[in-house]
Design an enzyme around this catalytic site. Structure first.
Site, PDB file in Angstrom:
ATOM      1  N   ARG A  88      -1.160  -8.685  13.260  1.00  0.00           N
ATOM      2  CA  ARG A  88      -1.650  -7.711  12.262  1.00  0.00           C
ATOM      3  C   ARG A  88      -2.430  -8.429  11.156  1.00  0.00           C
ATOM      4  O   ARG A  88      -3.442  -7.931  10.679  1.00  0.00           O
ATOM      5  CB  ARG A  88      -0.466  -6.929  11.664  1.00  0.00           C
ATOM      6  CG  ARG A  88       0.121  -5.910  12.641  1.00  0.00           C
ATOM      7  CD  ARG A  88       1.558  -5.550  12.319  1.00  0.00           C
ATOM      8  NE  ARG A  88       1.717  -4.874  11.053  1.00  0.00           N
ATOM      9  CZ  ARG A  88       2.879  -4.805  10.409  1.00  0.00           C
ATOM     10  NH1 ARG A  88       3.969  -5.383  10.904  1.00  0.00           N
ATOM     11  NH2 ARG A  88       2.954  -4.147   9.279  1.00  0.00           N
ATOM     12  N   LYS A 111       0.831  -1.212   0.000  1.00  0.00           N
ATOM     13  CA  LYS A 111       0.000   0.000   0.000  1.00  0.00           C
ATOM     14  C   LYS A 111       0.864   1.261   0.000  1.00  0.00           C
ATOM     15  O   LYS A 111       0.647   2.176  -0.794  1.00  0.00           O
ATOM     16  CB  LYS A 111      -0.946   0.014   1.213  1.00  0.00           C
ATOM     17  CG  LYS A 111      -1.890  -1.183   1.273  1.00  0.00           C
ATOM     18  CD  LYS A 111      -2.853  -1.091   2.430  1.00  0.00           C
ATOM     19  CE  LYS A 111      -2.200  -1.117   3.804  1.00  0.00           C
ATOM     20  NZ  LYS A 111      -1.548  -2.395   4.152  1.00  0.00           N
ATOM     21  N   ARG A 127      11.064  -1.649  11.351  1.00  0.00           N
ATOM     22  CA  ARG A 127       9.913  -1.157  12.104  1.00  0.00           C
ATOM     23  C   ARG A 127       9.676  -2.045  13.311  1.00  0.00           C
ATOM     24  O   ARG A 127       9.767  -3.273  13.197  1.00  0.00           O
ATOM     25  CB  ARG A 127       8.669  -1.157  11.193  1.00  0.00           C
ATOM     26  CG  ARG A 127       8.138   0.237  10.931  1.00  0.00           C
ATOM     27  CD  ARG A 127       7.101   0.249   9.855  1.00  0.00           C
ATOM     28  NE  ARG A 127       5.864  -0.428  10.205  1.00  0.00           N
ATOM     29  CZ  ARG A 127       4.770  -0.407   9.447  1.00  0.00           C
ATOM     30  NH1 ARG A 127       4.764   0.283   8.318  1.00  0.00           N
ATOM     31  NH2 ARG A 127       3.680  -1.048   9.809  1.00  0.00           N
ATOM     32  N   ARG A 172      11.649  -6.404   5.740  1.00  0.00           N
ATOM     33  CA  ARG A 172      11.550  -4.988   5.356  1.00  0.00           C
ATOM     34  C   ARG A 172      12.502  -4.130   6.188  1.00  0.00           C
ATOM     35  O   ARG A 172      12.589  -4.264   7.400  1.00  0.00           O
ATOM     36  CB  ARG A 172      10.124  -4.472   5.562  1.00  0.00           C
ATOM     37  CG  ARG A 172      10.024  -2.957   5.379  1.00  0.00           C
ATOM     38  CD  ARG A 172       8.607  -2.461   5.304  1.00  0.00           C
ATOM     39  NE  ARG A 172       7.815  -2.762   6.484  1.00  0.00           N
ATOM     40  CZ  ARG A 172       6.524  -2.469   6.595  1.00  0.00           C
ATOM     41  NH1 ARG A 172       5.875  -1.905   5.601  1.00  0.00           N
ATOM     42  NH2 ARG A 172       5.884  -2.777   7.700  1.00  0.00           N
ATOM     43  N   ARG A 177     -10.115   0.936   8.052  1.00  0.00           N
ATOM     44  CA  ARG A 177      -9.655  -0.409   8.417  1.00  0.00           C
ATOM     45  C   ARG A 177     -10.743  -1.201   9.118  1.00  0.00           C
ATOM     46  O   ARG A 177     -10.523  -2.352   9.468  1.00  0.00           O
ATOM     47  CB  ARG A 177      -8.469  -0.270   9.384  1.00  0.00           C
ATOM     48  CG  ARG A 177      -7.155  -0.715   8.825  1.00  0.00           C
ATOM     49  CD  ARG A 177      -6.139  -0.503   9.932  1.00  0.00           C
ATOM     50  NE  ARG A 177      -4.938  -1.214   9.682  1.00  0.00           N
ATOM     51  CZ  ARG A 177      -3.873  -0.679   9.088  1.00  0.00           C
ATOM     52  NH1 ARG A 177      -3.918   0.556   8.644  1.00  0.00           N
ATOM     53  NH2 ARG A 177      -2.776  -1.380   8.941  1.00  0.00           N
TER      54      ARG A 177
HETATM   55  P1  AP5 Z   1       4.764  -1.593   1.965  1.00  0.00           P
HETATM   56  O1  AP5 Z   1       4.545  -0.737   0.761  1.00  0.00           O
HETATM   57  O2  AP5 Z   1       5.389  -0.968   3.175  1.00  0.00           O
HETATM   58  O3  AP5 Z   1       3.393  -2.331   2.373  1.00  0.00           O
HETATM   59  P2  AP5 Z   1       2.177  -1.803   3.215  1.00  0.00           P
HETATM   60  O4  AP5 Z   1       0.965  -2.512   2.706  1.00  0.00           O
HETATM   61  O5  AP5 Z   1       2.141  -0.308   3.236  1.00  0.00           O
HETATM   62  O6  AP5 Z   1       2.575  -2.406   4.624  1.00  0.00           O
HETATM   63  P3  AP5 Z   1       2.460  -1.812   6.088  1.00  0.00           P
HETATM   64  O7  AP5 Z   1       3.180  -2.775   6.981  1.00  0.00           O
HETATM   65  O8  AP5 Z   1       2.883  -0.383   6.159  1.00  0.00           O
HETATM   66  O9  AP5 Z   1       0.919  -1.918   6.305  1.00  0.00           O
HETATM   67  P4  AP5 Z   1       0.176  -1.986   7.624  1.00  0.00           P
HETATM   68  O10 AP5 Z   1      -1.217  -1.905   7.131  1.00  0.00           O
HETATM   69  O11 AP5 Z   1       0.497  -3.144   8.492  1.00  0.00           O
HETATM   70  O12 AP5 Z   1       0.759  -0.764   8.466  1.00  0.00           O
HETATM   71  P5  AP5 Z   1       0.259   0.700   8.751  1.00  0.00           P
HETATM   72  O13 AP5 Z   1       1.451   1.558   8.779  1.00  0.00           O
HETATM   73  O14 AP5 Z   1      -0.892   1.084   7.894  1.00  0.00           O
HETATM   74  O15 AP5 Z   1       5.612  -2.858   1.483  1.00  0.00           O
HETATM   75  C1  AP5 Z   1       6.047  -3.833   2.423  1.00  0.00           C
HETATM   76  C2  AP5 Z   1       7.437  -4.354   1.999  1.00  0.00           C
HETATM   77  O16 AP5 Z   1       7.295  -5.050   0.760  1.00  0.00           O
HETATM   78  C3  AP5 Z   1       8.439  -3.232   1.767  1.00  0.00           C
HETATM   79  O17 AP5 Z   1       9.697  -3.681   2.193  1.00  0.00           O
HETATM   80  C4  AP5 Z   1       8.428  -3.029   0.241  1.00  0.00           C
HETATM   81  O18 AP5 Z   1       9.674  -2.605  -0.231  1.00  0.00           O
HETATM   82  C5  AP5 Z   1       8.083  -4.419  -0.257  1.00  0.00           C
HETATM   83  N1  AP5 Z   1       7.261  -4.442  -1.468  1.00  0.00           N
HETATM   84  C6  AP5 Z   1       6.202  -3.637  -1.768  1.00  0.00           C
HETATM   85  N2  AP5 Z   1       5.661  -4.001  -2.945  1.00  0.00           N
HETATM   86  C7  AP5 Z   1       6.384  -5.084  -3.379  1.00  0.00           C
HETATM   87  C8  AP5 Z   1       6.279  -5.944  -4.519  1.00  0.00           C
HETATM   88  N3  AP5 Z   1       5.328  -5.774  -5.478  1.00  0.00           N
HETATM   89  N4  AP5 Z   1       7.164  -6.971  -4.636  1.00  0.00           N
HETATM   90  C9  AP5 Z   1       8.125  -7.169  -3.681  1.00  0.00           C
HETATM   91  N5  AP5 Z   1       8.265  -6.382  -2.570  1.00  0.00           N
HETATM   92  C10 AP5 Z   1       7.394  -5.362  -2.434  1.00  0.00           C
HETATM   93  O19 AP5 Z   1      -0.334   0.555  10.225  1.00  0.00           O
HETATM   94  C11 AP5 Z   1       0.497   0.272  11.320  1.00  0.00           C
HETATM   95  C12 AP5 Z   1      -0.331   0.233  12.596  1.00  0.00           C
HETATM   96  O20 AP5 Z   1      -0.969   1.510  12.824  1.00  0.00           O
HETATM   97  C13 AP5 Z   1      -1.498  -0.774  12.598  1.00  0.00           C
HETATM   98  O21 AP5 Z   1      -1.064  -2.062  12.961  1.00  0.00           O
HETATM   99  C14 AP5 Z   1      -2.420  -0.140  13.657  1.00  0.00           C
HETATM  100  O22 AP5 Z   1      -1.959  -0.392  14.950  1.00  0.00           O
HETATM  101  C15 AP5 Z   1      -2.271   1.356  13.381  1.00  0.00           C
HETATM  102  N6  AP5 Z   1      -3.260   1.875  12.429  1.00  0.00           N
HETATM  103  C16 AP5 Z   1      -2.976   2.483  11.236  1.00  0.00           C
HETATM  104  N7  AP5 Z   1      -4.113   2.851  10.607  1.00  0.00           N
HETATM  105  C17 AP5 Z   1      -5.134   2.471  11.432  1.00  0.00           C
HETATM  106  C18 AP5 Z   1      -6.551   2.559  11.328  1.00  0.00           C
HETATM  107  N8  AP5 Z   1      -7.156   3.110  10.256  1.00  0.00           N
HETATM  108  N9  AP5 Z   1      -7.300   2.061  12.329  1.00  0.00           N
HETATM  109  C19 AP5 Z   1      -6.721   1.513  13.413  1.00  0.00           C
HETATM  110  N10 AP5 Z   1      -5.383   1.393  13.580  1.00  0.00           N
HETATM  111  C20 AP5 Z   1      -4.596   1.869  12.590  1.00  0.00           C
END
Ligand code: AP5
Length: 228
Positions: free
Chosen positions: A171, A16, A160, A127, A91
């Site tokens: 997660r 994402k 992270r 990552r 979410r």
């Molecule tokens: P990346 O692009 O970082 O993937 P991502 O989907 O953004 O992963 P996140 O871990 O950031 O998502 P998340 O939903 O767990 O975390 P968030 O920060 O939203 O890619 C991942 C890896 O793969 C990278 O190393 C990249 O280089 C690689 N990659 C990407 N595309 C690739 C491809 N095609 N091929 C190969 N490699 C690839 O949330 C974190 C925390 O915040 C949550 O757990 C929760 O506690 C809180 N939170 C955030 N939003 C909310 C909400 N709306 N409600 C409640 N809690 C929330």
């Protein structure tokens, strides 16, 4: 031409953030990552950061009311004039209902990045993120490298705190239980486009851009008449 009003949905590690940055660069609309906003608050040790730090470290979801207020405030910012990319929100179905009310019938596309759990677990457990320019790396794949320093800016690569096996499993569970139903919320409104996110980054981007172009020129998903 429609504004790019986009929500990105997909399991943790589905890409994402990676795709949000590319969409933002191509279409000139802000990428809003709720995870990044919360991590910045934790780093700054603000009252919000102190409130959410343990929740994030455990891989649980921050409360709906807090997240809805945070996004409502962000969407009112002056840079959100001709669209937005929401990465990590909504979410839960409660958050999706709240977003519907916030955008008041404006056309919206829900883009789902479909990636098997084994692949996202592999990506997350390897990552690393540049502490300087935030470039993402995944060890041992064609995309990324085993470098200890960022190849772009020379910054230190960090992991992270929630990218450990226990928290990744939590997660993924939260995604299955709370976030997958959000896809149904948008499917019922005919707003979902699903892209195979398990391929290389450029291939995924190509399909993402095609979907967004279809949405902008009206050949993609449209809201039902009752939505406004
Ligand atoms: P990346 O692009 O970082 O993937 P991502 O989907 O953004 O992963 P996140 O871990 O950031 O998502 P998340 O939903 O767990 O975390 P968030 O920060 O939203 O890619 C991942 C890896 O793969 C990278 O190393 C990249 O280089 C690689 N990659 C990407 N595309 C690739 C491809 N095609 N091929 C190969 N490699 C690839 O949330 C974190 C925390 O915040 C949550 O757990 C929760 O506690 C809180 N939170 C955030 N939003 C909310 C909400 N709306 N409600 C409640 N809690 C929330």
């Amino acid at each position: 031409m429609r504004d790019v009003n986009l929500v990105l949905i997909g399991p943790p590690g589905s890409g994402k953030g990676t795709q949000a940055a590319r969409i933002s660069a191509r279409y000139g609309v802000p990428a809003i990552s709720t995870g990044d906003i919360l991590r910045a608050a934790v780093k700054a040790k603000s009252p919000l950061g102190r409130q959410v730090e343990a929740i994030m470290a455990a891989g649980d979801l921050v409360g709906d009311d807090l997240m809805i207020d945070l996004v409502r405030e962000r969407l009112a910012a002056p840079d959100v004039t001709s669209g937005f990319i929401l990465d990590g929100f909504p979410r839960t179905v409660v958050q999706a209902d709240a977003l519907d009310a916030m955008i008041d019938g404006c056309p919206l596309m829900a883009l789902v990045l479909a990636v098997p759990e084994a692949e996202v677990a592999r990506r997350l457990s390897s990552r690393r993120i540049c502490a300087g320019c935030k470039t993402l790396y995944t060890g041992g794949t064609a995309y990324g490298s085993e470098l200890e320093l960022c190849s772009r800016c020379g910054g230190v690569l960090i992991t992270r705190p929630d990218d450990n096996d226990v928290t990744i499993a939590r997660r993924l569970l939260q995604y299955r239980q709370a976030s997958e139903p959000v896809i149904g919320h948008y499917q019922a409104r005919g707003l979902v486009v699903t892209v195979d996110g398990s391929r290389g980054v450029d291939d995924v981007s190509a399909d993402v851009f095609t979907a967004i172009d279809g949405f902008r020129d009206g050949t993609g998903p449209v809201p039902p008449p009752s939505a406004g």
